[in-house]
Design a protein around this motif. Sequence first.
Motif, mmCIF file in Angstrom:
data_model
loop_
_atom_site.group_PDB
_atom_site.id
_atom_site.type_symbol
_atom_site.label_atom_id
_atom_site.label_comp_id
_atom_site.label_asym_id
_atom_site.label_seq_id
_atom_site.Cartn_x
_atom_site.Cartn_y
_atom_site.Cartn_z
ATOM 1 N N ALA A 69 9.595 6.514 11.118
ATOM 2 C CA ALA A 69 10.809 6.839 11.864
ATOM 3 C C ALA A 69 10.726 8.189 12.567
ATOM 4 O O ALA A 69 11.397 8.408 13.567
ATOM 5 N N LEU A 70 9.908 9.106 12.087
ATOM 6 C CA LEU A 70 9.833 10.451 12.642
ATOM 7 C C LEU A 70 8.783 10.594 13.740
ATOM 8 O O LEU A 70 9.020 11.209 14.771
ATOM 9 N N HIS A 71 7.601 10.031 13.544
ATOM 10 C CA HIS A 71 6.465 10.262 14.437
ATOM 11 C C HIS A 71 6.190 9.157 15.444
ATOM 12 O O HIS A 71 5.399 9.353 16.355
ATOM 13 N N ALA B 140 2.697 12.705 20.536
ATOM 14 C CA ALA B 140 4.129 12.772 20.839
ATOM 15 C C ALA B 140 4.775 11.438 20.467
ATOM 16 O O ALA B 140 4.186 10.378 20.705
ATOM 17 N N PRO B 141 5.979 11.480 19.858
ATOM 18 C CA PRO B 141 6.620 10.235 19.400
ATOM 19 C C PRO B 141 6.788 9.181 20.485
ATOM 20 O O PRO B 141 6.733 8.000 20.205
ATOM 21 N N GLU B 142 6.979 9.601 21.725
ATOM 22 C CA GLU B 142 7.170 8.627 22.796
ATOM 23 C C GLU B 142 5.857 8.145 23.396
ATOM 24 O O GLU B 142 5.850 7.374 24.346
ATOM 25 N N SER B 143 4.732 8.586 22.875
ATOM 26 C CA SER B 143 3.430 8.175 23.408
ATOM 27 C C SER B 143 3.235 6.675 23.260
ATOM 28 O O SER B 143 3.402 6.129 22.172
ATOM 29 N N PRO B 144 2.882 6.015 24.342
ATOM 30 C CA PRO B 144 2.697 4.563 24.271
ATOM 31 C C PRO B 144 1.330 4.184 23.716
ATOM 32 O O PRO B 144 0.345 4.866 23.966
ATOM 33 N N HIS C 267 5.421 -1.746 11.114
ATOM 34 C CA HIS C 267 4.899 -2.590 12.186
ATOM 35 C C HIS C 267 3.470 -2.230 12.556
ATOM 36 O O HIS C 267 3.188 -1.860 13.706
ATOM 37 N N PRO C 268 2.547 -2.290 11.586
ATOM 38 C CA PRO C 268 1.144 -2.024 11.944
ATOM 39 C C PRO C 268 0.753 -2.895 13.132
ATOM 40 O O PRO C 268 1.026 -4.098 13.150
ATOM 41 N N LEU C 269 0.214 -2.266 14.159
ATOM 42 C CA LEU C 269 -0.083 -2.990 15.392
ATOM 43 C C LEU C 269 -1.144 -4.051 15.162
ATOM 44 O O LEU C 269 -2.030 -3.886 14.319
ATOM 45 N N PRO C 270 -1.043 -5.134 15.917
ATOM 46 C CA PRO C 270 -1.973 -6.247 15.719
ATOM 47 C C PRO C 270 -3.345 -6.010 16.326
ATOM 48 O O PRO C 270 -4.010 -6.935 16.728
ATOM 49 N N PHE C 271 -3.744 -4.749 16.431
ATOM 50 C CA PHE C 271 -5.094 -4.433 16.861
ATOM 51 C C PHE C 271 -5.970 -4.462 15.620
ATOM 52 O O PHE C 271 -5.527 -4.110 14.538
ATOM 53 N N TRP C 272 -7.184 -4.846 15.798
ATOM 54 C CA TRP C 272 -8.073 -4.967 14.644
ATOM 55 C C TRP C 272 -8.176 -3.629 13.922
ATOM 56 O O TRP C 272 -8.446 -2.611 14.544
ATOM 57 N N PRO C 273 -7.972 -3.611 12.621
ATOM 58 C CA PRO C 273 -8.164 -2.366 11.871
ATOM 59 C C PRO C 273 -9.656 -2.074 11.747
ATOM 60 O O PRO C 273 -10.491 -2.962 11.896
ATOM 61 N N VAL D 217 0.849 -1.191 0.000
ATOM 62 C CA VAL D 217 0.000 0.000 0.000
ATOM 63 C C VAL D 217 0.886 1.244 0.000
ATOM 64 O O VAL D 217 0.763 2.096 -0.868
ATOM 65 N N ARG D 218 1.783 1.328 0.965
ATOM 66 C CA ARG D 218 2.728 2.449 1.050
ATOM 67 C C ARG D 218 3.857 2.047 1.983
ATOM 68 O O ARG D 218 3.609 1.398 3.001
ATOM 69 N N ASP D 219 5.075 2.443 1.682
ATOM 70 C CA ASP D 219 6.218 2.211 2.559
ATOM 71 C C ASP D 219 6.179 3.295 3.632
ATOM 72 O O ASP D 219 6.802 4.349 3.501
ATOM 73 N N ILE D 220 5.425 3.048 4.706
ATOM 74 C CA ILE D 220 5.199 4.051 5.745
ATOM 75 C C ILE D 220 6.497 4.361 6.488
ATOM 76 O O ILE D 220 6.814 5.522 6.726
#
Length: 144
Positions: free
Chosen positions: A69-71, A92-96, A49-55, A38-41
């Motif tokens: 890498a930035l966000h 924020a990039p460090e947001s969990p 690494h799209p999270l394994p939460f249901w889309p 789809v896109r090289d995010i």
Amino acid sequence: MYLDFSPQGGRLYLVVEDSRKGQELWVTDGTETGTRLVRDICRGSCGAHPLPFWPYVLENRLLFVARDALHGYEVWSTDGTASGTVQASDFAPESPWEYFDAAVAGGQLLFAGPGAEGQELWRTDGTAAGTRLVRDIDQAGGEP
């Protein structure tokens, strides 16, 4: 790997890992020529690494959480094309992201999102301009 059927055109989205791009979102219509990235995010081999939460499907778009890498990890929206794949949030990039609890209601995705407020209730229509905090429910920094 996660899979989801889009209501538009019988597309199937899946996370695929290869040595050149890492884990990224792919789409297929079930044919060889209709199967593509789809896109090289996260450009290069870092992988989104799209999270394994249901889309979630919102009208004709798929919403999911992935990283660049930035966000860091953010909510992304796609119509299945590279140009139609956009970052919808900017936390924020460090947001969990401990989880991605969400539900589609009233033409938008309501979700628990990180930020200065802690885990709070957010909404998005799949665009950056349409992503907003619904309300800072626990001003002490709790979870919704």
